[in-house]
Design an enzyme around this catalytic site. Structure first.
Site, PDB file in Angstrom:
ATOM      1  CD  GLU A 181     -10.444 -10.389 -14.082  1.00  0.00           C
ATOM      2  OE1 GLU A 181     -10.687  -9.585 -13.187  1.00  0.00           O
ATOM      3  OE2 GLU A 181     -11.305 -11.089 -14.664  1.00  0.00           O
ATOM      4  CE  LYS A 235      -2.759  -7.754  -6.941  1.00  0.00           C
ATOM      5  NZ  LYS A 235      -3.318  -6.610  -6.314  1.00  0.00           N
ATOM      6  CG  ASP A 271      -1.367  -0.557  -7.429  1.00  0.00           C
ATOM      7  OD1 ASP A 271      -1.858  -0.985  -6.375  1.00  0.00           O
ATOM      8  OD2 ASP A 271      -0.217  -0.100  -7.516  1.00  0.00           O
ATOM      9  CE1 TYR A 288     -11.816  -6.860  -7.955  1.00  0.00           C
ATOM     10  CE2 TYR A 288     -10.787  -5.048  -9.126  1.00  0.00           C
ATOM     11  CZ  TYR A 288     -11.053  -5.718  -7.941  1.00  0.00           C
ATOM     12  OH  TYR A 288     -10.571  -5.244  -6.770  1.00  0.00           O
ATOM     13  CE  LYS A 310       1.628  -7.047  -5.561  1.00  0.00           C
ATOM     14  NZ  LYS A 310       1.351  -6.707  -4.158  1.00  0.00           N
ATOM     15  CB  CYS A 366      14.154  27.771  10.957  1.00  0.00           C
ATOM     16  SG  CYS A 366      14.319  28.283   9.243  1.00  0.00           S
ATOM     17  CB  CYS A 397      15.274  32.468  10.385  1.00  0.00           C
ATOM     18  SG  CYS A 397      13.845  31.582  11.012  1.00  0.00           S
ATOM     19  CB  CYS A 417      10.375  27.952   9.814  1.00  0.00           C
ATOM     20  SG  CYS A 417      10.918  29.601  10.275  1.00  0.00           S
ATOM     21  CB  CYS A 433      11.870  32.610   7.940  1.00  0.00           C
ATOM     22  SG  CYS A 433      12.902  31.277   7.305  1.00  0.00           S
TER      23      CYS A 433
HETATM   24  S1  IVH Z   1     -10.658 -10.454  -7.789  1.00  0.00           S
HETATM   25  C1  IVH Z   1     -11.868 -12.646  -3.738  1.00  0.00           C
HETATM   26  N1  IVH Z   1      -9.640  -9.116  -9.753  1.00  0.00           N
HETATM   27  O1  IVH Z   1      -6.232  -6.989  -5.629  1.00  0.00           O
HETATM   28  C2  IVH Z   1     -10.983 -11.701  -4.387  1.00  0.00           C
HETATM   29  N2  IVH Z   1      -9.044  -8.452  -7.553  1.00  0.00           N
HETATM   30  O2  IVH Z   1      -4.229  -8.004  -3.799  1.00  0.00           O
HETATM   31  C3  IVH Z   1     -11.649 -11.062  -5.522  1.00  0.00           C
HETATM   32  N3  IVH Z   1      -7.581  -6.473  -7.478  1.00  0.00           N
HETATM   33  O3  IVH Z   1      -8.359  -7.429  -2.898  1.00  0.00           O
HETATM   34  C4  IVH Z   1     -10.769 -10.096  -6.139  1.00  0.00           C
HETATM   35  N4  IVH Z   1      -7.455  -6.166  -9.648  1.00  0.00           N
HETATM   36  O4  IVH Z   1      -8.659  -5.310  -4.388  1.00  0.00           O
HETATM   37  C5  IVH Z   1      -9.695  -9.244  -8.416  1.00  0.00           C
HETATM   38  N5  IVH Z   1      -8.847  -7.995 -11.627  1.00  0.00           N
HETATM   39  C6  IVH Z   1      -8.914  -8.129 -10.309  1.00  0.00           C
HETATM   40  C7  IVH Z   1      -8.235  -7.256  -9.436  1.00  0.00           C
HETATM   41  C8  IVH Z   1      -8.309  -7.451  -8.058  1.00  0.00           C
HETATM   42  C9  IVH Z   1      -7.092  -5.704  -8.460  1.00  0.00           C
HETATM   43  C10 IVH Z   1      -7.319  -6.206  -6.057  1.00  0.00           C
HETATM   44  C11 IVH Z   1      -8.428  -6.493  -5.104  1.00  0.00           C
HETATM   45  C12 IVH Z   1      -7.870  -7.530  -4.181  1.00  0.00           C
HETATM   46  C13 IVH Z   1      -6.416  -7.242  -4.266  1.00  0.00           C
HETATM   47  C14 IVH Z   1      -5.573  -8.379  -3.808  1.00  0.00           C
END
Ligand code: IVH
Length: 694
Positions: free
Chosen positions: A127, A129, A131, A238, A325, A419, A422, A437, A443
């Site tokens: 899946e 990740k 952010d 997730y 990552k 500043c 001025c 300032c 100014c």
């Molecule tokens: S599973 C036990 N799935 O990434 C951990 N985490 O860097 C269960 N995160 O703490 C997390 N996308 O906040 C999981 N598809 C995803 C995610 C995900 C983002 C975050 C989550 C985690 C952090 C770790």
């Protein structure tokens, strides 16, 4: 010093640096190093601790997740609007994920999983990740009863009230949901919301967020949940802890969660071997760039919950998952000089002039250093070689200094004490990260900055850029916005660079600005924290400058999306005698000081009605909201006993319909609604679908 002493010293240094970086990242939402740099230092520390176990310590950042608990320790305007939350225990520890940037480590993870499974057939769920910032939601009897941040993994901040304001988090579940369920995921800020928020922040000369992740984390912890509602946050879920459910697999649990109405990503894929995992990674490394929200990698999870249970977790992360990552795109360049810019509010912003460098297809020449604290923390110096990244792949920012390339004779940058324009001694309010300032009345840079803002396209749209404003200021012709309206073309023709035609055009644009609607005048006068959206809200709510000037702070905070800081800023600005005199001069010059609410108002058909809309209509949702207001109705985002009716379009939220039944609120279709309006509200416009982001 012998070798062991040196190792011990390095370990202590790494722990201190990583703890501080964790605090800046998770608590202040103002990171001081890139993820990659953090992960590299963490890896170095873990390797040293493995090699020298005598220095292991349970306090080490290798042993615990970074904690978001505790009040903000930075001093930004945003931080002052955050608050302490009640902390509650997690039922199951809320862990982090093992991170890697290398495909070979993903291969090792898969090989380890193969060995651990001893021949049992299993699959991986890959899946995105996401952010953002982690969240844990608990539903009891189908009702959202608690939302906790990750906190320190054992206990989190209770942000339930704020989570209830996030538009795609259902308040109630549908279908065959269990009596009690805990589900985890991420709160995100989509790029569009992030851009709008930072645009407003820059406009108000506040420190913008470094990236959408920090913006999401900061917004989730705002004290004022009305403000949270306006930040455009989204949730994606997730993870359901395997201990808590009896499903066979993670993917089955997620499908179930989707059927209960929860926001679950549809970008998950089941993979059966490392080649399929690699193909998923390659696909999303490219295609994530067109997603409307930020992602920073891929998560690979063993799909079978029985295997997840048997593999278990370390103190910090589960053994059944790994995060791969993506490297942020970055470039190395040099700081040629540092400017200290004074803005129209007096805020002093350090800006680095860089040796031009190409980054993700654009040439980067300048980067903001935001404020003195951040500059000091990163110890940024003139002549330094620095890494620039695109924050959330949008705004270029300096993420790290390459110390190995620092010139021997370099000295720390000194933030000015006066500043640069001025010469007034700079001041810093306790709850602000920026130096100001204080000489707002005289100014020159602040005065010119306010004039430039007043003339800007989204404000009065007067044909004057920086050079014209400077000239008019320097010649003494214009000191306040109202002076512009006294200018005669003959006065200009005598000045350098002006001809009859350009003078006439300029005077005409000033004349034309008298027709600019009140909401833009309100934006143009430059009240701190009043961006375009807030000005529009205020204009609609109060209708005139007169009414706004009479409003007290309490009345102002009762307006949707206006928090205490903004309300106080509006109140103080309008009560200032000089500002009041200037507003009166602008009024005498013929500027619009009231809205044509009455003219824009098509009828009183919906007078006194509070309406919630859900789904899609024959016109866009914004157009539908305008239609309601034009017929004197009031829009509201949440259903309550005071709601007059729910206007339900196509695909309207089933949970909203259910709530209406519970509260006995009438539900109208678009057709029934239009029947209430004269001329059926003259329907127009294309159908705009609003699909789920995930
Ligand atoms: S599973 C036990 N799935 O990434 C951990 N985490 O860097 C269960 N995160 O703490 C997390 N996308 O906040 C999981 N598809 C995803 C995610 C995900 C983002 C975050 C989550 C985690 C952090 C770790």
């Amino acid at each position: 010093m012998d070798n062991l002493d040196r190792i011990k010293e390095r370990i202590e240094y790494l722990r201190k640096t990583l703890d501080e970086s964790n605090r800046r990242y998770y608590v202040d939402n103002a990171p001081v190093m890139s993820d990659f740099e953090f992960d590299t230092l963490l890896r170095e520390l873990a390797d040293l601790e493995d090699e020298y176990p005598q220095f292991k310590s349970s306090d080490s950042p290798t042993m615990h997740v970074g904690s978001d608990l505790g009040g903000a320790s930075d001093s930004s305007a945003e931080a002052s609007q955050r608050r302490g939350f009640v902390q509650r225990e997690h039922r199951y520890p809320m862990l982090s994920l093992a991170n890697t940037y290398s495909i070979s480590e993903v291969e090792e993870f898969a090989a380890r999983a193969d060995r651990a499974m001893g021949g049992t057939v299993f699959s991986y769920c890959c899946e995105l990740k996401f952010d953002g910032t982690a969240i844990c939601l608990r539903y009891h009897k189908g009702k959202l009863v608690m939302a906790l941040t990750r906190g320190d993994g054992a206990k989190g901040d209770d942000v339930t009230e704020n989570a209830l304001k996030i538009s795609n988090i259902p308040h109630t579940l549908k279908g065959d949901y269990p009596e009690d369920v805990e589900i985890r995921g991420e709160i995100l800020m989509p790029y569009a919301a992030f851009d709008a928020l930072n645009e407003d922040k820059i406009l108000n000369e506040e420190t913008p967020f470094a990236n959408p992740r920090n913006a999401a984390a900061g917004s989730l912890k705002l004290a004022d949940s009305a403000q949270v509602a306006s930040r455009g946050l989204q949730c994606v879920l997730y993870h359901i802890p395997a201990e808590s459910v009896s499903f066979d697999s993670h993917s089955q649990a997620m499908e179930k969660a989707r059927s209960w109405g929860l926001p679950v990503s549809d970008k998950m894929a089941l993979c059966h071997n490392i080649d399929e995992i690699k193909a998923y990674i390659d696909y999303w490394d490219v295609n994530r760039k067109s997603l409307p929200y930020p992602t920073d990698g891929i998560v690979i999870k063993i799909n079978e919950l029985s295997s997840q249970r048997s593999l278990g977790a370390t103190a910090k992360s589960p053994r059944w998952a790994v995060a791969y990552k993506f490297q942020a795109e970055r470039a190395l360049t040099k700081i040629l000089s540092i400017d200290y810019q004074v803005g129209r509010t007096g805020a002093v912003t350090p800006v680095a002039n860089l040796e031009s460098v190409l980054l993700s297809g654009t040439v980067v020449k300048r980067a903001t250093l935001n404020n003195a604290d951040l500059m000091q923390q990163m110890d940024i110096r003139q002549g330094d070689s620095v890494y620039v990244e695109k924050g959330g792949e949008i705004i270029p920012k300096i993420t790290a200094v390459e110390l190995s390339l620092r010139p021997k004779d370099s000295t720390p940058a000194e933030f000015p004490t006066v500043c640069p324009d001025c010469g007034s001694a700079l001041v810093k309010a306790e709850d602000e990260a920026k130096w100001f300032c204080p000489n707002s009345k005289s100014c020159p840079t602040q005065i010119k900055g306010r004039l430039i803002h007043f003339c800007s396209r989204n404000a009065m749209d007067i044909l004057a850029g920086e050079a014209t404003i400077s000239q008019l200021y320097d010649t003494g012709l214009v000191r306040t916005p109202s002076d512009l309206y006294k200018l005669k073309s003959l006065q200009l023709i005598g000045l350098e660079g002006w001809q009859e035609k350009s003078a006439l055009n300029f005077i005409n644009s000033i004349k034309a600005s008298k027709e600019v609607p009140f909401e833009r005048v309100l934006f143009a006068i430059g009240i701190r924290f009043v961006g375009q959206a807030t000005a529009k809200t205020l204009a609609r709510r109060f209708g005139s400058m007169d009414a706004l000037q009479k409003a007290d702070v309490q009345e102002l905070t009762s307006v949707q999306d206006i928090g205490l800081t903004t309300a106080q800023s509006i109140f103080n600005f309008l009560r200032d005698p000089d500002n009041a005199a200037e507003i009166s001069s602008l009024c005498n010059a013929g500027l619009r000081m009231s809205c044509d609410v009455a003219a824009a108002r098509k009828s009183n058909a919906l007078e006194g009605k509070t309406i919630v809309i859900s789904g899609t209509f024959s016109i866009s949702r914004d157009a539908m909201k305008e239609l309601i207001e034009a017929h004197s109705g009031k829009n509201s985002s949440s259903l309550s006993r005071s709601t007059s009716f729910l206007l339900a379009g196509n695909k309207s939220g089933p949970e909203k319909l259910k709530k209406c039944r519970e509260l006995g609120i009438e539900v109208l279709s678009e057709e029934q609604f239009r029947a209430l309006l004269p001329d059926h509200g003259q329907s127009a416009g294309p159908i705009i679908e609003e699909p789920s982001l995930f």
